[in-house]
Write a protein that holds these residues in place. Structure first.
Motif, PDB file in Angstrom:
ATOM      1  N   ASP A  26       0.801  -1.231   0.000  1.00  0.00           N
ATOM      2  CA  ASP A  26       0.000   0.000   0.000  1.00  0.00           C
ATOM      3  C   ASP A  26       0.829   1.274   0.000  1.00  0.00           C
ATOM      4  N   ALA A  27       2.117   1.171  -0.283  1.00  0.00           N
ATOM      5  CA  ALA A  27       2.947   2.362  -0.453  1.00  0.00           C
ATOM      6  C   ALA A  27       2.688   2.935  -1.841  1.00  0.00           C
ATOM      7  N   CYS A  28       2.823   4.213  -1.969  1.00  0.00           N
ATOM      8  CA  CYS A  28       2.722   4.883  -3.271  1.00  0.00           C
ATOM      9  C   CYS A  28       3.985   5.709  -3.477  1.00  0.00           C
ATOM     10  N   PHE A  29       4.437   5.759  -4.730  1.00  0.00           N
ATOM     11  CA  PHE A  29       5.624   6.530  -5.058  1.00  0.00           C
ATOM     12  C   PHE A  29       5.341   7.407  -6.270  1.00  0.00           C
ATOM     13  N   LEU A  30       5.662   8.666  -6.175  1.00  0.00           N
ATOM     14  CA  LEU A  30       5.556   9.683  -7.224  1.00  0.00           C
ATOM     15  C   LEU A  30       4.127  10.008  -7.643  1.00  0.00           C
ATOM     16  N   SER A  31       3.229   9.034  -7.704  1.00  0.00           N
ATOM     17  CA  SER A  31       1.834   9.326  -8.047  1.00  0.00           C
ATOM     18  C   SER A  31       0.952   8.189  -7.532  1.00  0.00           C
ATOM     19  N   SER A  32      -0.343   8.422  -7.497  1.00  0.00           N
ATOM     20  CA  SER A  32      -1.257   7.381  -7.019  1.00  0.00           C
ATOM     21  C   SER A  32      -1.288   6.193  -7.976  1.00  0.00           C
ATOM     22  N   SER A  33      -0.845   6.372  -9.214  1.00  0.00           N
ATOM     23  CA  SER A  33      -0.819   5.241 -10.144  1.00  0.00           C
ATOM     24  C   SER A  33       0.328   4.278  -9.836  1.00  0.00           C
ATOM     25  N   TRP A  34       1.338   4.720  -9.064  1.00  0.00           N
ATOM     26  CA  TRP A  34       2.406   3.822  -8.617  1.00  0.00           C
ATOM     27  C   TRP A  34       2.040   3.360  -7.205  1.00  0.00           C
ATOM     28  N   HIS A  35       0.928   2.677  -7.102  1.00  0.00           N
ATOM     29  CA  HIS A  35       0.408   2.168  -5.834  1.00  0.00           C
ATOM     30  C   HIS A  35       0.825   0.708  -5.728  1.00  0.00           C
TER      31      HIS A  35
END
Length: 159
Positions: A26-35
């Motif tokens: 459930d981590a996200c990186f740079l944007s919600s699409s990288w969930h």
């Protein structure tokens, strides 16, 4: 301080922490699409970040080699000829610089998630990249002072 981001279709939200963390699922990186929704997806993200860090070092080395190549070409010009990079040489230099700067900036943004796994991966990736891509070899031009130790590199404070 956790922040939740919407945008997931299964109801789970991104866990973004501005404090040191070891979040995997459930981590996200740079944007919600990288969930990251699973441990496998997190492992794939870590592998991708590692490859980006290695690529950064490879691009830095390529950029230094191109600079050296362009300088050798300019030095080979006859005396009293203007010694200035051609538009193509300058374009290649600019593209390489932008690629190094952009990739380093993305890695810096990833590090700002304070995820221990991501930060360690970046450190290991740039270390492996330096080891694999940038063997120290002293050639005649460097002995003449063409490349000086301590020269300012992009992303090391002077962009």
């Amino acid at each position: 301080m956790d922040h939740s981001m919407g945008g997931s279709h299964d109801g789970a939200s991104c866990k973004i922490s501005m404090l040191w963390n070891w979040t995997t699922v459930d981590a996200c990186f740079l944007s919600s699409s990288w969930h990251v929704r699973s441990k496998g997806a997190f492992a794939a993200s870590i592998i991708g970040i590692f490859l980006m860090a290695v690529l950064l070092e490879a691009l830095r080395k390529l950029s230094m080699q191109y600079e050296s190549y362009a300088i050798r070409q300019l030095r080979a010009l006859p005396p009293k000829t203007p010694r200035r990079a051609t538009p193509l040489q300058q374009l290649v230099r600019a593209v390489l610089h932008a690629a190094v700067f952009g990739l380093a900036y993305i890695l810096m943004l990833l590090a700002m998630y304070f995820n221990g796994f991501v930060i360690l991966t970046i450190f290991v990736g740039v270390g492996v990249g330096k080891f694999v891509c940038d063997w120290l070899v002293l050639d005649e031009e460097e002995q003449e002072g063409l490349i000086q130790i301590g020269e300012c590199e992009p992303t090391v404070c002077c962009g």
